[in-house]
Write a protein that holds these residues in place. Structure first.
Motif, mmCIF file in Angstrom:
data_model
loop_
_atom_site.group_PDB
_atom_site.id
_atom_site.type_symbol
_atom_site.label_atom_id
_atom_site.label_comp_id
_atom_site.label_asym_id
_atom_site.label_seq_id
_atom_site.Cartn_x
_atom_site.Cartn_y
_atom_site.Cartn_z
ATOM 1 N N ALA A 255 6.776 -4.185 -2.088
ATOM 2 C CA ALA A 255 5.691 -3.267 -1.742
ATOM 3 C C ALA A 255 5.524 -2.187 -2.803
ATOM 4 O O ALA A 255 4.395 -1.836 -3.188
ATOM 5 N N ALA A 256 6.645 -1.661 -3.305
ATOM 6 C CA ALA A 256 6.567 -0.632 -4.346
ATOM 7 C C ALA A 256 5.913 -1.181 -5.600
ATOM 8 O O ALA A 256 5.033 -0.535 -6.191
ATOM 9 N N ASP A 257 6.319 -2.370 -6.019
ATOM 10 C CA ASP A 257 5.727 -2.970 -7.216
ATOM 11 C C ASP A 257 4.238 -3.249 -7.014
ATOM 12 O O ASP A 257 3.426 -3.049 -7.932
ATOM 13 N N TYR A 258 3.885 -3.721 -5.829
ATOM 14 C CA TYR A 258 2.478 -3.997 -5.525
ATOM 15 C C TYR A 258 1.647 -2.725 -5.691
ATOM 16 O O TYR A 258 0.573 -2.741 -6.309
ATOM 17 N N LEU A 259 2.126 -1.620 -5.153
ATOM 18 C CA LEU A 259 1.377 -0.359 -5.219
ATOM 19 C C LEU A 259 1.371 0.224 -6.633
ATOM 20 O O LEU A 259 0.327 0.689 -7.122
ATOM 21 N N VAL A 316 -1.995 11.923 -1.426
ATOM 22 C CA VAL A 316 -1.360 10.638 -1.128
ATOM 23 C C VAL A 316 -2.211 9.535 -1.733
ATOM 24 O O VAL A 316 -3.425 9.488 -1.517
ATOM 25 N N ASP A 317 -1.577 8.641 -2.505
ATOM 26 C CA ASP A 317 -2.298 7.530 -3.139
ATOM 27 C C ASP A 317 -2.351 6.292 -2.262
ATOM 28 O O ASP A 317 -3.264 5.460 -2.396
ATOM 29 N N ALA A 318 -1.333 6.120 -1.396
ATOM 30 C CA ALA A 318 -1.235 4.889 -0.612
ATOM 31 C C ALA A 318 -0.330 5.128 0.584
ATOM 32 O O ALA A 318 0.392 6.136 0.651
ATOM 33 N N VAL A 319 -0.336 4.171 1.517
ATOM 34 C CA VAL A 319 0.480 4.256 2.725
ATOM 35 C C VAL A 319 1.317 2.983 2.852
ATOM 36 O O VAL A 319 0.801 1.869 2.650
ATOM 37 N N PHE A 320 2.594 3.155 3.180
ATOM 38 C CA PHE A 320 3.507 2.038 3.419
ATOM 39 C C PHE A 320 3.868 2.028 4.897
ATOM 40 O O PHE A 320 4.303 3.034 5.451
ATOM 41 N N VAL A 346 0.015 -0.944 2.547
ATOM 42 C CA VAL A 346 0.906 -2.097 2.419
ATOM 43 C C VAL A 346 1.942 -2.014 3.530
ATOM 44 O O VAL A 346 2.440 -0.924 3.836
ATOM 45 N N ALA A 347 2.283 -3.158 4.113
ATOM 46 C CA ALA A 347 3.240 -3.205 5.209
ATOM 47 C C ALA A 347 4.348 -4.205 4.889
ATOM 48 O O ALA A 347 4.269 -4.963 3.914
ATOM 49 N N ASP A 365 -7.241 -4.933 9.573
ATOM 50 C CA ASP A 365 -7.966 -5.514 8.439
ATOM 51 C C ASP A 365 -7.728 -4.710 7.155
ATOM 52 O O ASP A 365 -7.795 -3.471 7.159
ATOM 53 N N GLY A 366 -7.442 -5.432 6.074
ATOM 54 C CA GLY A 366 -7.278 -4.797 4.764
ATOM 55 C C GLY A 366 -5.865 -4.407 4.419
ATOM 56 O O GLY A 366 -5.597 -4.038 3.268
ATOM 57 N N ILE A 367 -4.935 -4.486 5.368
ATOM 58 C CA ILE A 367 -3.537 -4.139 5.069
ATOM 59 C C ILE A 367 -2.879 -5.336 4.379
ATOM 60 O O ILE A 367 -2.911 -6.462 4.883
ATOM 61 N N ALA A 368 -2.263 -5.107 3.236
ATOM 62 C CA ALA A 368 -1.551 -6.162 2.513
ATOM 63 C C ALA A 368 -0.100 -6.214 2.983
ATOM 64 O O ALA A 368 0.510 -5.168 3.246
ATOM 65 N N PHE A 369 0.455 -7.399 3.076
ATOM 66 C CA PHE A 369 1.858 -7.517 3.468
ATOM 67 C C PHE A 369 2.442 -8.808 2.891
ATOM 68 O O PHE A 369 1.742 -9.811 2.755
#
Length: 464
Positions: A255-259, A316-320, A346-347, A365-369
């Motif tokens: 998840a960290a690498d993805y973001l 905040v740039d993103a949410v995990f 990202v989840a 919808d739209g959450i990557a995992f």
């Protein structure tokens, strides 16, 4: 030309050269000499110099001390851009203790290795195995599988066993003789089960499954028969052994690498209280720190108002999201109310838990995992997910992930030599793309999914 002429030639050449030099000296009052410039000294970057010293130190360390040292090495290497890291790794001689760390960093970035990892005490000829096939297939002769086939962990072990057998029977080429040993039903537990496998003449062992069991076995140090452990504990695999895990730590790193690859540096983490969820958040935090990012806050899934966290200095740039699907149903609308709906989200794979109703799941919808590749593509030797679930109860629902894990354990058993000794060794498995680093840890690049219209679909272009 006669032998005597061949021997005389060097002396003749030296004589002519001496005469020419004497003639030059006689005809000139002085002789101008030109000294070749001294070679430029090789200047090692401070980052590589420090990392090299730490790698040498780590070789003599163990436990927490070694873990801290290796984390510092990873942090240092993360400061290098892709081109510099690849160049520095290529310049390292064989046996350089830093090379395996640099190579692992390259793998994590999806970059090729300049040469295979440095391996010591890796043996693949036990049991007189035939040579490998052209694709690297070279399974052992006699395989022992250590699993808790009774007791509390039997529910988790059953899909692993069935997935491994699906891969085993789906292979038409030579297969090893296979024996399953119940680690729960064996007096003395895992260590006795391993000793039974050795005494039985097996040349490779898969298992055990529990983290504590893996630590107990790897804590022995040198092992007589090599092992592919099905978990990752605190004790590193001894040389010549490997570990494979579907760990929450790996999902946090993914998840960290993805973001980070999408420019997000400041991440708000929302998590539950379970050990699995907290471990995923901890690994996310560590990975972000290695690559210049930060977790701005860790917030509980029962938080009512996220505005105060969204409006902090720096933003905040993103949410995990390290939460189960049923909890995410309530969290996501609150994130939207705090102005975070447009941020990348990202989840972990736990997002799938408690889902299945498209109307309810549309909020996701739209959450990557990260997910198992079997959900997103066809896997050679395996039927589709739905077909397998209709045939085998252990491949249904949450069991599908462990079923895929067992299938990949078989692939690793058969292709371990190919993965270990090739610079570009990889296997496209049911859980993702599999590689093995220089320390015996299987590195898994997962597939990625998202929700569209409340239904899980592959996320195109997400794999690194």
């Amino acid at each position: 030309m006669s032998p005597s002429m061949t021997r005389a030639t060097p002396l003749a050449v030296r004589t002519v050269l001496a005469a020419l030099v004497l003639g030059l000296v006689a005809g000139c009052g002085t002789v101008a000499t030109r000294t070749a410039p001294a070679p430029e000294p090789v200047v090692q970057s401070p980052v590589i110099a420090e990392a090299s010293q730490l790698a040498r130190d780590a070789a003599g360390q163990a436990g927490t001390e070694r873990t801290r040292t290796e984390a510092r090495i990873d942090t240092l290497l993360s400061q290098l851009d892709d081109e510099t890291l690849a160049r520095e790794a290529a310049a390292m001689p064989e046996g350089d203790p830093l090379y395996n760390y640099a190579g692992r960093a390259l793998l994590r970035r999806g970059l090729p290795l300049p040469r295979p990892f440095d391996r010591v005490q890796w043996q693949f000829d036990a049991g007189n195995r035939p040579p490998a096939d052209s694709d690297g297939y070279r399974p052992p002769m006699r395989l022992a599988v250590l699993l808790p086939l009774s007791g509390d962990l039997a529910t988790a072990a059953s899909p692993v066993r069935d997935g491994l057998l699906a891969g085993y029977y789906g292979e038409r080429r030579r297969r090893p003789e296979i024996t399953f040993i119940d680690t729960h039903g064996t007096a003395g537990g895992t260590l006795s089960a391993y000793d039974r496998a050795v005494a039985g003449g097996h040349d490779f062992v898969v298992g055990p499954l529990g983290r504590d069991e893996v630590d107990a076995l790897f804590g022995r140090g040198t092992l007589q028969v090599p092992v592919l452990a099905l978990n990752r504990g605190t004790v590193a695999p001894p040389a010549g052994n490997a570990s494979f895990a579907l760990s929450p730590e790996d999902e946090g790193v993914a998840a960290a690498d993805y973001l980070l690859d999408r420019g997000a540096r400041r991440v708000l983490a929302v998590g539950g209280e379970s050990d699995t969820q907290q471990r995923a958040i901890a690994s996310l935090r560590e990975r972000l720190a290695e690559r210049g990012g930060v977790v701005t806050d860790v917030v509980g899934s029962r938080t009512e108002d996220f505005s105060v966290f969204a409006q902090k200095d720096g933003g905040v740039d993103a949410v995990f999201l390290a939460v189960r699907g049923e909890d995410a149903h309530g969290v996501v609308p609150k994130l939207a109310m705090a102005g975070l709906a447009g941020k990348p989200r990202v989840a972990t794979s736990q997002l799938l838990s408690g889902t299945g109703n498209a109307e309810e799941d549309s909020v996701l919808d739209g959450i990557a995992f990260p997910t198992i590749a079997w959900n997103n593509r066809s896997i050679r030797g395996l039927p589709g997910v739905e077909s397998a679930a209709a045939t085998l109860p252990t491949a249904k629902g949450g069991g599908a992930r462990l079923f895929a894990f067992g299938f990949d354990a078989w692939l690793l058993t058969a292709y371990l030599e190919h993965l270990a000794l090739s610079a570009d060794g990889r296997v496209d498995g049911a859980t993702g793309t599999l590689r093995i680093d220089g320390f015996g840890h299987v590195q898994r690049t997962p597939a990625w999914s998202t929700f569209i219209g409340g239904r899980q679909v592959p996320l195109a272009g997400a794999e690194r």
